[in-house]
Design an enzyme around this catalytic site. Structure first.
Site: not given
Lengths: 115, 216
Positions: B119, B122-124
């Site tokens: 991702c 970010c951090s999906c």
């Protein structure tokens, strides 16, 4: 100009593959964010937008859950759920309580961030 | 069977979770801010302390073992594999792993194509199936580089891909999460579903690792 989150393709150093077990406050922050999300008050899109709006400096300076927390604070004010004055007053109150219980041990540079 | 990764979704006794213990000290402004936000939101009736605790417990109960069960079933049951590739949410739900609010897309590794997930923004991550993402998944280095030099990044994880294997990098979004369906290791024909699931690692479902050849 790229937004602070938009880092795909930029040069960076090696990946540090070490594992990090969330500590207590990070788990709390994760649960808090999930609970607020479950009320329809903070979607993933809103979270990302709020984090992006923290700016380049904050992106580099803050840890992951610090960013989440700053974003949640921003989002609650923008949504009209909380006011900045309420948050600042509560932060002062919590800080005082932690001082009294001896639980507060701020790292260098943290005291200056307090409102 | 080697059951060290075994995780029964309905009965959590394999993985007892001690209640999280508070750190001794509060070290940062943001920790104070997090406590303040929680208390204010509870005082205003927006959330309850029990809800926060339940979300923490739910998060703790989701581990890569859930995804491993999906992978093992797909290896054993061609019809399930087809359903997984067609509709990841429905296939995960079949095994008791509901995924809400996001679309799960399974991408299959083959002898000529390898998949890896990132991702960049970010951090999906498929949290509802694999739990929280590892720290490196959220790191600037991984997010920035894996889309430009994925083979070099995989090498840092000890994963050497042959040049004739195509590499696909999937960039997650708030709405779409990816699960890599790794190749079944050779020499595992005799293993049952539980034993197969025990072979499947988190990193293989993100795509930074291959599963080794098994018993052969």
């Amino acid at each position: 100009m790229r937004s602070p989150q938009d880092i795909g393709g930029l040069p960076e150093g090696p990946v540090d593959p070490s594992e990090h077990t969330l500590n207590f406050w990070e788990k709390q922050a994760d649960g808090l964010r999930a609970a607020v999300g479950s009320k329809g008050l903070m979607s993933s899109h809103e979270s990302r937008r709020a984090i992006e709006s923290l700016g380049h400096d904050a992106m580099g300076r803050l840890t992951y859950y610090e960013r989440w927390t700053a974003a949640l604070s921003l989002q609650m004010v923008e949504r009209g759920v909380l006011t900045q004055d309420e948050i600042d007053a509560k932060v002062a109150q919590v800080r005082q309580r932690l001082v009294e219980t001896g639980e507060l041990e701020l790292s260098a540079g943290e005291a200056e961030k307090l409102p | 069977m080697s059951g060290h990764h075994h995780h029964d979704h309905d009965h959590d006794h394999d993985h007892p979770h001690a209640p999280p213990q508070p750190d001794d000290k509060v070290h940062s402004y943001h920790q104070i801010l997090s406590i303040a936000l929680k208390e204010l939101l509870i005082e205003k009736g927006v959330i309850t302390a029990a809800e926060v605790r339940q979300f923490i417990e739910k998060r703790d109960s989701i581990t890569p073992a859930n995804g491993a069960k999906v992978v093992a079933r797909a290896w054993l049951d061609p019809a399930y594999r087809a359903r997984l590739l067609e509709d990841g949410n429905a296939a995960a739900a079949e095994l008791g792993f509901p995924i809400t609010g996001t679309k799960l897309v399974a991408v299959e590794n083959t002898s000529d194509t390898h998949n890896v997930v990132v991702c960049t923004l970010c951090s999906c991550y498929p949290r509802d199936l694999l739990g929280l993402p590892p720290a490196w998944y959220k790191s600037r280095a991984y997010r920035a580089r894996v889309v430009r030099e994925p083979r070099a990044v995989l090498r840092e994880f000890g994963t050497e891909l042959s040049d004739d294997v195509a590499l696909r990098v999937h960039d997650s979004t708030a709405d779409i999460r990816f699960l890599v369906l790794p190749q079944r290791p050779v020499g595992t024909d005799a293993l049952d579903e539980e034993a197969l699931a025990a072979l499947v690692t988190r990193d293989s479902m993100i795509g930074v690792a291959l599963l080794d050849g098994g018993a052969r």
